[in-house]
Design a protein around this motif. Structure first.
Motif: not given
Length: 430
Positions: A171-196
Motif C-alpha cells: 500500500d503506497p499510502n502506508a509506508v513501513p515505519t517499524t522493523w516488523d512492517e519493514y521485513f513483511a514488506a520485503g517478503e511481499t516484494i520478493a514474492k510478487n516482483c522478480d528483480g525488484i
C-alpha cells in the motif's frame, strides 16, 4: 592510510608528549603585543562555497575580541584522521579541531583533548540532549565527559517508490515505519516482483540493531553486547530477507556504492537519504520524483539512531584554552549554526536552532517539505547509536565482513555477531 598500530603508537606518543609538556608547566603568557593567537582547524571546508562564511565568522569574533587572532587552517578529507594523529604526536595539534566522534576518540583517549564536561560544564545546556550525548565518551582509558562541542548534524528520511510498492503488492499510502512492517514488506516484494529489491540495508550498521531493541554496549562501555537475543534475531531477519530475494547481492560488497543508481533506475523500492535528496531527485530524475513518497527511518521506538554529529574538540595543550573554548562556543551557538546549516544543507545541534524561523512554516504538501519535516523531528529527538570507539579499524568494517558471510550461509547470525563482539572487545581493552 597508516595502519591502526601506527595510529596507536602515534597517539601513545602524543599522550607521553602531553604529559611531558604538562610537567614543564607550559607557557600561558601572551606575546609582547598582548594578542592571543589560536588555530581553528576544519576538515575540507576551505573552498569557494564556505570560505566567505568562515572569514566573516572569524572577523566578527575578532572585532568583538581585539586581543584575539584566529588562524583558520583546513585539511583535506583524505588522511585527515592520520593527520590529526601526527599533529598530536608532534605536539602541534591545533587549538580547535573539527571531527566526528570516532575521529576525536583516539585523541581524547590519548589525553590530547580537553574534557569539556569538566572545563565548560555550563555548555551542556546549550545543545540538544542527543547532541551532547553524541559528544560524550567513556570507557577504558578515558575520563567520562564530552570531548567536543556539538556542531552541525545530519540525518534523513526513507524514500519510497510508490509505483513499485503498488506493483509489488504494498500500500503506497502506508509506508513501513517499524522493523516488523519493514521485513513483511520485503517478503511481499520478493514474492510478487522478480528483480525488484526492498533496499540495501542488511544489518551492517549500529542503528539496524539498536532500533530493534539490541543493546550495543554495556553502561560503562567496557564491553560490546550486541550479540544478545535481540541482535541475533535482527540479523537473522536480514539473512531471511536476503535469502527471499529482498536484498540485492551487490550489497554484500561493503565498497559497493551504487545504491542511488539502483534506486533511480527502479531496482529498489526504498532508500535512506538526506533531507535534501528530494531536491536532487527532482533535478536529476524528474520521472522518479513524481513517484516518490517519504517516511521516517525504520525504528521500533520512533527515534532515529542514525543521527551523525560533527564536533569541535579543544586541544588539552592549547596556550589559550579559555579563548579556544570561547571561540568554539561562538562557532557552535544557535545563530551561527543556523547560518552555516543554510549553506551546507545540514542541521544545527544547538538548543533553539531547529526552532529558528528558517525551519518554520514548512510546506509539507511537497516531497521536499515532508522530507525536511521528518528530518527535523529526527535530529531534534534522535541520537547516534554508533559509539565513538566503534571505529572502522576497531569493529565496524569487521561487522560488515561477518554480516556478508552470514548472508552467504557461511556462518549463523549468532556466530557472526559473536565473532564481531569478540574482535571489537579485544580492541576495546587495548
Amino acid at each position: 592510510m597508516v595502519s591502526s598500530m601506527k595510529k596507536a603508537l602515534a597517539l601513545t606518543g602524543a599522550a607521553a608528549m602531553l604529559l611531558s609538556m604538562a610537567a614543564c608547566g607550559g607557557d600561558n603568557a601572551g606575546d609582547d603585543s598582548g594578542v592571543k593567537e589560536i588555530t581553528f582547524q576544519t576538515w575540507n571546508l576551505k573552498n569557494d562555497k564556505y570560505t566567505p562564511y568562515f572569514e566573516g565568522l572569524i572577523a566578527a569574533y575578532e572585532e568583538e575580541h581585539p586581543d584575539v587572532k584566529i588562524n583558520w587552517a583546513d585539511q583535506p578529507s583524505d588522511g585527515y584522521e592520520d593527520k590529526l594523529s601526527t599533529q598530536a604526536a608532534s605536539g602541534e595539534l591545533p587549538d580547535i579541531v573539527d571531527g566526528g566522534a570516532s575521529i576525536l576518540y583516539g585523541l581524547a583517549k590519548a589525553g590530547a583533548l580537553m574534557n569539556l564536561s569538566e572545563e565548560a560544564p555550563d555548555a551542556e545546556g546549550d545543545y540538544y540532549e542527543g547532541a551532547w550525548a553524541g559528544a560524550t565518551m567513556t570507557g577504558n582509558g578515558i575520563e567520562e565527559g564530552a570531548y567536543g562541542f556539538p556542531w552541525y548534524v545530519n540525518d534523513g528520511p526513507t524514500y519510497w517508490n510508490t509505483e513499485l510498492m503498488q506493483q509489488c503488492g504494498l500500500d503506497p499510502n502506508a509506508v513501513p515505519t517499524t522493523w516488523d512492517e519493514y521485513f513483511a514488506a520485503g517478503e511481499t516484494i520478493a514474492k510478487n516482483c522478480d528483480g525488484i529489491y526492498l533496499a540495501t540495508t542488511m544489518g551492517s550498521n549500529t542503528e539496524d540493531y539498536v532500533t530493534a531493541g539490541a543493546t550495543w554496549m554495556n553502561d560503562d562501555h567496557s564491553a560490546y553486547t550486541f550479540n544478545d537475543e535481540a541482535g541475533v534475531k535482527q540479523l537473522q531477519n536480514f539473512i531471511d530477507l536476503y535469502n527471499e530475494g529482498g536484498i540485492p547481492p551487490e550489497a554484500l560488497d561493503s565498497s559497493w556504492s551504487q545504491q542511488s543508481d539502483f534506486f533511480q533506475r527502479g531496482s529498489l523500492v526504498a532508500m535512506a537519504g538526506s533531507a535534501y535528496s528530494a531536491d536532487g531527485f527532482k533535478q536529476n530524475s524528474p520521472d522518479l520524483y513524481e513517484k516518490l513518497t517519504v517516511g521516517p527511518r525504520i525504528t521500533n521506538d520512533g527515534k532515529s539512531a542514525s543521527v551523525s554529529y560533527e564536533l569541535l574538540g579543544i586541544s588539552s595543550q592549547s596556550k589559550y584554552p579559555d579563548v579556544a573554548i570561547d571561540f568554539a562556543r561562538f562557532v557552535t551557538n544557535a545563530e551561527n549554526q543556523v547560518e552555516f546549516a543554510k549553506q551546507a544543507a545540514v542541521f544545527p545541534s544547538a538548543q533553539g536552532g531547529l526552532e529558528d524561523e528558517y525551519y518554520q512554516n514548512i510546506d509539507t504538501s511537497t516531497l521536499e517539505g515532508k522530507a525536511l519535516q521528518i528530518t527535523l523531528d529526527q535530529v531534534k529527538n534522535g541520537y547516534s547509536s554508533r559509539p565513538a570507539e566503534f571505529t572502522d579499524a576497531n569493529g565496524y568494517k569487521y561487522l560488515q565482513q561477518q554480516v556478508a558471510l552470514a548472508m552467504q550461509g557461511e556462518q549463523t547470525a549468532q556466530e557472526a555477531l559473536d565473532k564481531t563482539v569478540e574482535y571489537a572487545n579485544e580492541r576495546l581493552a587495548r
